[in-house]
Scaffold this motif. Structure first.
Motif, short mmCIF file in Angstrom:
data_model
loop_
_atom_site.label_atom_id
_atom_site.label_comp_id
_atom_site.label_asym_id
_atom_site.label_seq_id
_atom_site.Cartn_x
_atom_site.Cartn_y
_atom_site.Cartn_z
N VAL A 43 0.85 -1.20 0.00
CA VAL A 43 0.00 0.00 0.00
C VAL A 43 0.87 1.23 0.00
N MET A 44 0.58 2.13 -0.91
CA MET A 44 1.39 3.33 -1.05
C MET A 44 0.58 4.61 -0.83
N SER A 45 -0.65 4.46 -0.37
CA SER A 45 -1.42 5.65 -0.03
C SER A 45 -2.32 5.32 1.16
N GLN A 46 -2.75 6.37 1.87
CA GLN A 46 -3.58 6.17 3.04
C GLN A 46 -4.91 5.50 2.65
N ALA A 47 -5.49 6.00 1.54
CA ALA A 47 -6.79 5.47 1.12
C ALA A 47 -6.70 3.98 0.83
N SER A 48 -5.61 3.56 0.19
CA SER A 48 -5.52 2.14 -0.16
C SER A 48 -5.23 1.29 1.09
N TYR A 49 -4.47 1.86 2.05
CA TYR A 49 -4.24 1.14 3.31
C TYR A 49 -5.59 0.91 4.02
N ASP A 50 -6.36 2.00 4.13
CA ASP A 50 -7.65 1.92 4.83
C ASP A 50 -8.58 0.91 4.15
N LYS A 51 -8.52 0.90 2.83
CA LYS A 51 -9.46 0.06 2.07
C LYS A 51 -9.09 -1.43 2.12
N TYR A 52 -7.78 -1.71 2.06
CA TYR A 52 -7.40 -3.12 1.83
C TYR A 52 -6.74 -3.81 3.01
N ILE A 53 -6.44 -3.09 4.10
CA ILE A 53 -5.64 -3.69 5.16
C ILE A 53 -6.33 -4.91 5.79
N ASP A 54 -7.64 -4.94 5.74
CA ASP A 54 -8.33 -6.09 6.33
C ASP A 54 -8.57 -7.22 5.32
N GLU A 55 -8.31 -6.96 4.04
CA GLU A 55 -8.56 -7.99 3.03
C GLU A 55 -7.30 -8.81 2.76
N VAL A 56 -6.71 -9.29 3.84
CA VAL A 56 -5.49 -10.10 3.71
C VAL A 56 -5.64 -11.38 4.52
N LYS A 57 -4.81 -12.37 4.17
CA LYS A 57 -4.83 -13.62 4.92
C LYS A 57 -4.16 -13.44 6.28
N GLU A 58 -4.38 -14.40 7.18
CA GLU A 58 -3.79 -14.38 8.53
C GLU A 58 -2.29 -14.18 8.48
N ASP A 59 -1.63 -14.93 7.58
CA ASP A 59 -0.17 -14.92 7.53
C ASP A 59 0.37 -14.00 6.42
N ALA A 60 -0.43 -13.02 6.04
CA ALA A 60 -0.03 -12.16 4.92
C ALA A 60 1.12 -11.24 5.30
N TRP A 61 1.83 -10.81 4.25
CA TRP A 61 2.85 -9.78 4.42
C TRP A 61 2.34 -8.50 3.79
N VAL A 62 2.45 -7.42 4.60
CA VAL A 62 1.98 -6.13 4.10
C VAL A 62 3.16 -5.17 4.07
N ILE A 63 3.43 -4.60 2.90
CA ILE A 63 4.48 -3.59 2.79
C ILE A 63 3.79 -2.23 2.76
N LYS A 119 -1.12 0.88 11.52
CA LYS A 119 -1.13 0.26 12.84
C LYS A 119 -0.11 -0.87 12.81
N PRO A 120 0.92 -0.79 13.68
CA PRO A 120 1.92 -1.87 13.65
C PRO A 120 1.27 -3.22 13.96
N ALA A 121 1.70 -4.22 13.24
CA ALA A 121 1.16 -5.57 13.47
C ALA A 121 2.16 -6.56 12.93
N ARG A 122 2.00 -7.83 13.33
CA ARG A 122 2.89 -8.86 12.82
C ARG A 122 2.69 -8.98 11.31
N GLY A 123 3.78 -8.97 10.58
CA GLY A 123 3.68 -9.10 9.12
C GLY A 123 3.47 -7.77 8.41
N VAL A 124 3.34 -6.69 9.18
CA VAL A 124 3.20 -5.37 8.53
C VAL A 124 4.57 -4.70 8.55
N PHE A 125 5.14 -4.53 7.36
CA PHE A 125 6.50 -3.99 7.26
C PHE A 125 6.48 -2.54 6.80
N PRO A 126 6.79 -1.62 7.69
CA PRO A 126 6.84 -0.22 7.25
C PRO A 126 8.18 0.10 6.60
#
Lengths: 280, 386, 180
Positions: C75-95, C104-111
């Protein structure tokens, strides 16, 4: 006595009589066209005749060329495909006023604009004959038709002015009476690279006359003769004096680059930019 | 300007990661199409854009016409000179082309019409997916006429079917429609184009008789008349017309000429259904549920099948690759065997009526329909199966 | 057992999101021999605002062509983070591009401050998408670095090769973790 040329060009297998009414100018115009083709010594294998729908559009079936009797108004785009499919062919389009300037009006201005190498014989009898005498885009204001029982309130197109404005390379008008003049225009048009329109004014003694009491075929043929005035003479006349006249002559004789030539140049550029695919 | 690149694989075949529209254009070029006429319309424009750039590189010609009707007319005209031709459009443009598609049927002119479906009627949802034109491909033009329609479910299949469609049009002297949808048109997958040498290309049969004996629609050699192009330089001079015509192409209204003609143009397609009809079946042997679809919804059906089978739902899938003529025999066979049949379409229910007709009372046939312009998901299918 | 990677890139128009999808798709399919399907937002949804590309990358033919829940989300914009952050698998990696997105820091969320690094280290924020691809290639082995670089270099304007190479390498060699 004119040499009998036209019979040499009739299709061997086609059964006659033709569909045109006695006194119709379509056959006369076609005779002049055939004489023009004959005098230019073009092989009949290199000619394709394309038409739309209407009385005049029935012409190609009678002549011994490859021919395409298309859909209503669409002769020009069918012919455009034929020409681009095989640019060596001489493609002659036969169309009427309704076919070419109403339902096919858009194709007409774009063929002029593109200056595609088609030779268009636009036979103008100011009415839809085949469908029973309805008013066409070239019917004079005030004339009567099956669909203009109170007199036509539309204003007519001037086909030649339209073609000139839209960019056709060669534009001329004559009548079914002036058989030698129109034959000359046909020859010039066929020789001319680019888009050419010859408007051939004809009479419809069946339906136009039925609604407008313009007499028999011979009367209407005589009227074509009487109403015709050369473009040179017309230049000095007032619009009022020209009202009943048919201005004949050459309205455009330009040398803009024909579409097929421009496309050939494009193909050469494109071929040079072709590169082989790299291996993975 | 192209937005993809083709490469050569180790066997020298062209490969690329391309959109469905781009695959269609590349495959057409590979199959020998050398003329395209079109008019800009979403979501099919990429086909025109690719061919505008590539056709003149290979000795072909491209023209953007003044309207959709003209584009259809131009490809028929060009095909009459013996060139393989293509036009591409979408819903509104496909509606406009109908009269001239009928002309191509009437005069047995080989050509390919690509319709990338979008939601309708009218302007509808120009950028969104639909399969609402499936009946229009069959009955869009007026009058009785045969037609062949193929519908791809992937980019690779788009390339394959483009070549198949062109071959069918040449072989049977008939217009053929490639019925795509917005999803396959714009998704990217890898294609591998066959070598020229390994491609089985069919070219229309030419005449063998003396010019004086030539007939535009000769029936002496079978149901598909030999074709001679305009400018053949062999002295074959002939007429064609949209009017009902005799074997010489001359207008006729004689019953003893009209009826045999109409019968023959249908027979040439319907006597060759085994050659023309293509379907694909997945797991139909043990299926309790059968999903029938065409186009990209097949992919959703496969997704639903995979998901469902993990949960113990025995799902099978039938893809109608050839949509028209309809695969009556296959549907009849499967309907006798599988009780629950679901017809998945991105429309309000069109091909389901053909399925019901072909099933002739067998099976319980239900529609799964979506017409909101959004692609259907496997879960949306599975909710209907419980 | 078939493994399909379901990938979603999202951001705003002009960030090169779609290009990144096309480059990754070509690299993985044409050069690495994987089965790939790529789709993208189109029409009104593609103009202005959020834009999105999705890929399915697998060793076998992919059936349903679009991700449901993503394995990898960029995700490279706030709107896309807000829209898609919940549409991931349990073990997903989020850049997450931490220079443009509050997350929001979480396991698998890489800032990773992608845009900032592109601007400051490479000298042009236009290559932020390329830095992101580099990050992706260091995080997973769904695509080889060589394939990615080759596909990238084939698609960019002439004269920008060095800048793009540098951006990709920067992304590849960055140190990052999910801070949990």
């Amino acid at each position: 006595m004119m040499e009998d040329i036209v019979h040499q060009y009739l299709r061997p297998k086609k059964k006659f009589p033709h569909v045109w009414c006695p006194g119709c100018g379509d056959g006369v115009v076609m005779n002049s066209l055939i004489r023009a083709i004959h005098s230019l010594k073009i092989s009949r294998d290199n000619i394709v005749m394309v038409s739309g729908i209407g009385c005049s559009s029935r012409a190609p079936v009678y002549f011994d060329f490859c021919s395409l009797h298309s859909t209503h108004g669409r002769a020009l785009p069918f012919a455009t495909g034929v020409k681009l499919g095989n640019p060596k062919l001489t493609v002659i389009v036969i169309s009427g006023d309704g076919d070419a300037t109403a339902i096919g009006g858009n194709h007409f201005i774009h063929a002029c604009r593109r200056n595609i190498d088609l030779k268009m014989v636009l036979i103008n009898n100011n009415i839809y004959g085949m469908t029973g005498g309805q008013y066409s885009p070239t019917m004079p204001t005030g004339a009567y038709a099956a669909t203009a029982p109170y007199g036509n309130i539309d204003r007519p197109f001037d086909i030649c002015k339209l073609a000139v404005a839209a960019g056709a390379n060669y534009v001329a008008r004559s009548t079914a009476f002036h058989t030698f003049q129109i034959e000359k225009y046909f020859k010039e048009a066929i020789m001319k690279p680019g888009f050419a329109v010859i408007e051939a004014m004809t009479a419809c003694p069946s339906l136009y006359s039925f609604y407008n009491k313009t007499g028999k075929g011979t009367d209407m043929m005589k009227a074509l003769k009487d109403r015709a005035i050369s473009i040179e003479s017309a230049a000095n006349m007032s619009p009022e004096d020209l009202k009943e006249k048919i201005v004949t002559g050459i309205f455009a004789n330009g040398d803009a680059k024909p579409y097929t030539v421009a496309y050939q140049e494009l193909m050469e550029r494109a071929e040079r930019s072709r590169v082989d695919e790299e291996s993975i | 300007m192209l937005f993809y690149k083709l490469y050569k694989d180790k066997d020298g075949r062209k490969v690329g990661f391309v959109q469905g529209n781009e695959a269609c254009a590349e495959a057409a070029l590979a199959a020998g199409v050398r003329f395209f006429a079109g008019y800009p319309i979403t979501p099919s424009s990429e086909i025109a854009q690719v061919l505008a750039e590539k056709l003149p590189m290979y000795g072909g010609r491209f023209i953007q016409m003044e309207d959709e009707i003209a584009a259809m007319a131009a490809i028929i005209g060009a095909s009459m000179t013996g060139v393989k031709t293509l036009t591409a459009t979408s819903g509104p443009g496909f509606s406009l082309k109908q009269e001239n598609i009928g002309y191509a049927c009437m005069n047995e002119v080989p050509c390919l019409i690509v319709n990338v479906q979008r939601a309708g009627p009218s302007t509808g949802l120009p950028t969104q997916v639909s399969q609402g034109d499936v009946m229009q491909t069959r009955w869009g033009t007026h009058g009785d006429h045969p037609i062949v329609v193929y519908s791809p479910c992937s980019v690779e299949e788009t390339a394959e079917l483009t070549i198949t469609a062109i071959n069918t049009s040449e072989k049977y002297r008939t217009p053929v429609i490639l019925l795509m949808d917005e999803t396959v048109a714009h998704m990217r997958e890898k294609i591998t184009l066959p070598h020229e040498s390994e491609m089985k290309l069919f070219n229309r049969t030419r005449a063998t008789v003396e010019p004086s004996d030539f007939r535009s629609f000769d029936t002496r050699f079978g149901d598909v008349p030999p074709f001679e192009p305009y400018g053949n330089e062999k002295g074959y001079r002939f007429h064609i017309t949209g009017l009902n015509h005799d074997e010489n192409g001359f207008p006729t209204s004689r019953q003893d000429e009209v009826v045999p003609y109409m019968d023959r143009i249908h027979r040439k397609i319907y006597n060759n259904l085994d050659d023309i009809i293509k379907v694909k079946e997945w797991n139909t042997d043990d299926a309790d549920f059968l999903l029938i679809a065409f186009g990209t919804t097949v992919r959703t059906c496969l997704g639903a099948m995979e998901k469902g089978r993990k949960k113990g739902l025995k799902i099978g899938v039938l893809q109608l690759i050839t949509v028209w003529p309809f695969a009556d025999k296959v549907v009849a066979r499967l309907a006798k065997k599988i009780e629950n049949i679901f017809v998945v379409e991105l429309n309000m229910g069109q091909i389901i009526n053909e399925v019901s007709r072909a099933a002739a009372g067998h099976g319980k046939i239900k529609g799964i329909n979506k017409y909101d312009g959004v692609f259907i998901t496997p879960d949306e299918i599975l909710t209907h199966l419980k | 057992m078939k493994k399909v990677y379901e990938i979603r890139f999202s951001g705003s128009g002009g960030q090169g999101i779609i290009t990144a999808g096309m480059v990754l798709g070509e690299a993985a399919s044409v050069f690495d021999g994987k089965y790939v399907v790529q789709t993208q937002s189109y029409g009104p949804e593609a103009r202005g605002g959020a834009c999105k590309t999705e890929l399915m990358i697998a060793d076998e033919r992919v059936s349903y062509p679009k991700p449901e829940l993503a394995d990898i989300l960029l995700v490279m914009s706030q709107a896309s983070y807000d829209k898609y952050i919940d549409e991931v698998k349990e073990d997903a990696w989020v850049i997450v591009d931490s220079s443009t997105v509050k997350y929001k820091p979480a396991r698998g969320v890489f800032p990773v401050p992608i845009t900032k690094l592109a601007e400051e280290v490479v000298g042009n924020k236009v290559v932020a998408n390329v830095v992101a691809m580099g990050v992706l290639s260091s995080l997973t082995n769904i695509v080889s670095y060589e394939a990615l670089e080759r596909s990238l270099l084939n698609r960019i304007p002439r004269g920008t090769e060095e800048m793009n190479k540098k951006a990709l390498k920067l992304g590849k060699t960055l140190e990052f973790k999910d801070n949990v």
